[in-house]
Design an enzyme around this catalytic site. Structure first.
Site, PDB file in Angstrom:
ATOM      1  N   GLY B  41       0.831  -1.200   0.000  1.00  0.00           N
ATOM      2  CA  GLY B  41       0.000   0.000   0.000  1.00  0.00           C
ATOM      3  C   GLY B  41       0.864   1.249   0.000  1.00  0.00           C
ATOM      4  CG  LEU B  44      -1.954  10.135   3.656  1.00  0.00           C
ATOM      5  CD1 LEU B  44      -2.668  11.084   4.590  1.00  0.00           C
ATOM      6  CD2 LEU B  44      -0.925  10.885   2.837  1.00  0.00           C
ATOM      7  CB  ALA B  45      -0.804   4.212   6.556  1.00  0.00           C
ATOM      8  N   GLY B  46       1.059   3.743   4.171  1.00  0.00           N
ATOM      9  CA  GLY B  46       2.008   2.852   3.497  1.00  0.00           C
ATOM     10  C   GLY B  46       3.235   3.582   2.981  1.00  0.00           C
ATOM     11  CG  HIS B 267     -19.003  11.190   4.527  1.00  0.00           C
ATOM     12  ND1 HIS B 267     -19.697  12.322   4.218  1.00  0.00           N
ATOM     13  CD2 HIS B 267     -17.798  11.594   4.972  1.00  0.00           C
ATOM     14  CE1 HIS B 267     -18.922  13.368   4.461  1.00  0.00           C
ATOM     15  NE2 HIS B 267     -17.766  12.951   4.925  1.00  0.00           N
ATOM     16  NE  ARG B 331     -16.975  12.474   8.441  1.00  0.00           N
ATOM     17  CZ  ARG B 331     -15.814  12.262   7.883  1.00  0.00           C
ATOM     18  NH1 ARG B 331     -15.329  11.040   7.819  1.00  0.00           N
ATOM     19  NH2 ARG B 331     -15.125  13.251   7.378  1.00  0.00           N
ATOM     20  NE  ARG B 436     -12.186   8.168   9.323  1.00  0.00           N
ATOM     21  CZ  ARG B 436     -12.399   9.287   8.638  1.00  0.00           C
ATOM     22  NH1 ARG B 436     -12.015  10.454   9.122  1.00  0.00           N
ATOM     23  NH2 ARG B 436     -13.012   9.255   7.473  1.00  0.00           N
ATOM     24  CG  LEU B 442      -6.323  12.886   5.478  1.00  0.00           C
ATOM     25  CD1 LEU B 442      -6.231  14.261   4.841  1.00  0.00           C
ATOM     26  CD2 LEU B 442      -5.958  11.833   4.452  1.00  0.00           C
TER      27      LEU B 442
END
Lengths: 244, 639
Positions: B41, B44-46, B267, B331, B436, B442
């Protein structure tokens, strides 16, 4: 509505491609162009034929995966949008629509409408970054940045890397793409430190991987789905002269 | 049997991470070169993890299914990224960010992990700024903030409606820097199809080269999954259409527990479905709720043009029901309220499955230019898709499947129950509880990738320095590849008549209807049967054209859907088990007389982590009891 599609089919990079003609009925004006192709593919699969291969992912105009040459325009006749956002409202019943992959020496065809855009990554790898290690950043507000510069950097930074600029250019130049990244960093104080090295490395790589030269025609700007401006190219040239 | 050990460090909450780092074992620079790490992946994390690990000197191999790492789905996040900078001087702090996440997650997240996510948030912003991410600034040259759903402070950093894109391209640039240096090798257009385990530790992966169809083996000392969420199980969702759960699912089948699979965030502000061919739903950033007011006609079935409905005949239902937070409620609350209005016959548009999001008053007050400056690109995008301009009439919005809080169970070190297999970003379960908060994904993905995993993986690898590189001809690789090929052959040999997408649509519909925004036992039991039947039909009537030894997108889709059938069953099982309502999980049997979600802390204050026990056997549940030492557990109220 009913449309006639002339689509470039090519089995793989080594084989020779050609246009194939398909009649497609039941197209709705509410479909996006890719949804229209989805329905063509469903039909082809049901007939036991291979579907048309094309790149796509987010389908909201931001990932830059999709891209095809539609009736002589990258991303089709509408301006400022990607293929996935192109609505079938732009076409009418009985239209013949010609669909091709991006054509450029640096973008070899992989299959049908899928091309290899790795050359764009190679240019970014050559210098499209600011050398800062994780953990070594200063407090963000230690260095104020003028709002105008920051906004202009943002306008350059929104390039999605789809390659439409290259496809639109008669020279298959990647100048708009490369200059957008160079501009983003050139406009920010944190990017100035390596500005010279960056522009040298990226321009050299751009030439090396087979893109043509820029002759200031402006087709790239006209066809860019994100309205990246030609002024970026001027800035890249200025940065380039300054670097030698 | 797998045992859960969350490995939360001792000490007061604000010191746990520091104490952990002080004591974590290190790998010396010279030894890092001898250690291989696979990261799957490039979001942003990967990509954040791959570049940080590369920087540290490890030998990193990074994989993605896209043609370039720059296209990972983090790119599509719009609204912003949270951090506890308190630049607005409005009383924000690390503690408050932590508190908001715990409360927003409806007390179903692990305190220590959440605190750490809040703690590293400021470093994340500093790092992005230093990398040249052009966050919005004010005229003094400082970074600007905005407020985001479910909180009372302004802590969200943003870059117009393209914050995810800007953070991802920043991350892509740092990844490129490491590729340039040779510390990271990039493998695009590869899909992970299995994980290889040697002596109980993750030591490699099997991938399919999506261009040639070739099956490849890759070995490493540790494997990191940063493969995102499974929102596309609903078919129509705000995710990229190729996003999938397969990598995480394969890890689950090999022994990694899967936690809270039924926790899916819907959402509230997506563009409603316009036609039956639609392949995805486009999100309209939640930031729009800062200035837009949500309403429906006060009269049922009022089909007048929204601009013709006078003020007194409009029902601003969020402002009416939740006066303290109004349009900024979290949400799940906003989504359910919209669904309730539409189900009761007040919905707008042709389908009646939409509510208005109106900027009239904001434009009157702030001027059109100010609104354009904040949301210009979103308004443009809306007009492109829906055909009307939000400057002239309200947007129409409706909830859509968006983010999965559930995911692979990880301990404090972000390691799954398979030794040496880590999971970061959306693919793990850890920080968001049952719901969340906006702009926290992010933040968490970046924190995991840049600032947390690089420490914790070092602690794991410190005793691996003498382990030589693994040869991919080992029998474990052989076996895993054989399984992968068998699965592919099984799919190819069905030779039926229906496309993979048609099955996906039907599966999505079952899950949306019965395991979506609102769930009840009867519906879930029905869904279980429907999924079982559909899965049988899939395995007997699926059509895949072409060959497996070639670029074959239908085969790719089929493999992902095959996994989704299995995950769907686990989501249903989890939703059935959790008889309370909490966060995004709304069990109709558990609500207050006013129709608000009712938690059952006595019986359900735990993480449900499921163990795979075999294809024909029921999954086994493990409980991680949640202990709240820092935050007082309260009824989550936004009234």
């Amino acid at each position: 509505m009913k449309v006639t599609l002339k689509i470039w089919r090519q089995e793989n990079a080594r084989s020779k491609g050609s246009f194939q003609t398909y009649e497609l009925d039941g197209v709705s004006v509410e479909m996006s162009f890719l949804e229209m192709l989805d329905s063509l593919n469903t039909k082809l699969i049901k007939e036991g034929k291979e579907p048309v291969a094309f790149d796509h992912d987010c389908r909201e105009g931001i990932c830059g995966s999709c891209g095809m040459y539609i009736n002589g325009h990258p991303h089709g006749p509408a301006t400022g949008i990607t293929t996935c956002h192109l609505s079938m409202r732009y076409f009418k019943d009985g239209d013949t629509i010609t669909v091709e992959p991006w054509r450029a020496k640096a973008f070899p065809v992989i299959k049908d409408l899928i091309i290899d855009r790795n050359a764009l990554d190679k240019i970014q790898i050559a210098g499209g970054f600011i050398s800062v290690n994780v953990g070594s950043a200063a407090e963000s507000h230690a260095m104020p940045v003028k709002k105008n510069n920051s906004d202009d950097a943002f306008d350059s930074a929104i390039c999605i890397g789809c390659g439409a600029c290259v496809a639109a250019c008669k020279n298959a130049s990647a100048a708009l793409f490369v200059s957008a990244k160079i501009s983003q960093f050139a406009l920010l104080p944190q990017g100035r430190v390596e500005a010279k090295e960056r522009v040298r490395a990226m321009v050299a790589k751009m030439d090396e991987v087979g893109f043509g030269n820029c002759s200031n025609t402006g087709a790239c700007e006209a066809e860019c789905p994100k309205h990246i401006k030609l002024v970026n190219i001027a800035r890249m040239n200025r940065e380039f002269y300054k670097a030698y | 049997m797998t045992k859960l050990e969350s490995k939360i460090p001792e000490g007061p909450i604000a010191e746990k991470w520091t104490l952990y780092k002080n004591k974590a074992n290190l790998v010396n620079t010279a030894n890092k070169k001898r250690l291989d790490i696979i990261v799957v992946g490039t979001g942003l994390a990967g990509a954040g993890a791959a570049s940080s690990l590369g920087e540290l000197g490890y030998n990193v191999k990074n994989f993605c299914y896209q043609d370039s790492p720059r296209r990972a789905h983090s790119v599509a996040a719009q609204g912003g990224i949270n951090a506890a900078k308190n630049y607005k001087n409005d009383g924000d702090s690390v503690y408050r960010l932590f508190y908001d996440m715990i409360k927003g997650g409806d007390y179903r997240a692990r305190e220590a992990n959440v605190y750490r996510a809040a703690e590293v948030s400021n470093d994340v912003i500093d790092h992005y700024t230093a990398m040249g991410v052009p966050f919005a600034r004010d005229y003094g040259g400082n970074l600007d903030n905005r407020s985001f759903g479910g909180v009372q402070v302004s802590r969200t950093f943003y870059a117009k409606g393209q914050t995810g894109q800007q953070c991802l391209l920043g991350t892509y640039s740092s990844l490129n820097r490491q590729i340039n240096k040779g510390s990271v090798t990039m493998y695009p257009r590869r899909e992970m199809l299995d994980i290889v385990i040697i002596d109980g530790r993750a030591r490699g992966i099997i991938v399919r080269n999506l261009i040639t169809g070739e099956i490849e083996r890759h070995s490493a000392h540790a494997v990191v999954l940063a493969t995102g969420g499974y929102g596309t199980i609903y078919y129509l969702s705000t995710l990229a259409v190729n996003s999938n759960a397969s990598a995480a699912w394969k890890a689950h089948r090999k022994g990694a527990l899967f936690a809270n699979p039924s926790f899916v965030q819907i959402h509230p502000t997506s563009i409603p479905q316009l036609n039956e061919y639609q392949a995805k739903l486009t999100l309209m950033s939640e930031s729009l709720r800062n200035d837009g007011r949500i309403w429906v006609p006060a009269k049922q079935g009022d089909k007048r043009h929204p601009n013709e409905i006078p003020e007194e005949e409009r029902d601003y239902f969020l402002e009416r029901k939740y006066p303290a937070f109004g349009n900024l409620v979290p949400r799940d609350v906003a989504s359910r309220a919209a669904k309730e209005r539409c189900d009761s016959g007040y919905g707008v548009g042709e389908t009646g499955l939409a509510v208005n999001l109106d900027f009239r008053d904001a434009m009157k007050k702030q001027g059109k230019a100010a609104i354009e400056n904040k949301y210009g690109n979103l308004f443009e995008m809306y007009e492109t898709i829906a055909g009307t301009s939000p400057y002239n009439e309200p947007m129409r919005i409706y909830p859509a499947g968006h983010y999965t809080m559930g995911g692979l169970w990880v301990d404090y070190e972000l390691m799954t129950t398979i030794k040496g297999l880590f999971s970061i970003g959306e693919s793990n379960f850890s920080d968001h509880g049952a719901n969340r908060l906006g702009a926290s994904s992010l933040m968490q993905a970046s924190g995991d990738g840049y600032f947390i995993l690089p420490y914790t993986i070092g602690n794991y690898l410190s005793d691996q320095i003498r382990v030589p590189r693994f040869d991919t001809s080992l029998p474990e690789f052989e076996e895993a590849e054989k399984e992968v090929l068998e699965k592919i052959n099984r799919l190819m040999s069905i030779k039926g008549t229906q496309t993979a997408t048609s099955f996906h649509k039907r599966l999505g519909r079952i899950m949306w209807d019965h395991c979506g925004m609102s769930r009840n036992e009867k519906g879930l039991l029905k869904a279980r049967d429907l999924v079982t039947e559909l899965e049988k039909e899939f395995w007997s009537d699926l059509a895949i054209p072409g060959k497996p030894e070639d670029l074959n997108m239908e085969l790719e889709k089929a493999g992902r859907i095959a996994d989704y059938f299995e995950l769907a069953q686990l989501m249903i099982t989890d939703a059935l088990n959790r008889k309370e309502s909490c966060g995004a999980h709304f069990r109709e049997e558990s609500q207050t007389p006013e129709g608000e979600a009712m938690r059952d802390d006595e019986n359900f204050m735990y993480v449900a982590a499921w163990e795979f026990t075999g294809d024909t056997k029921a999954p086994l549940m493990h409980r991680e009891e949640l202990v709240y030492e820092e935050v007082e557990v309260k009824v989550r109220s936004y009234k």
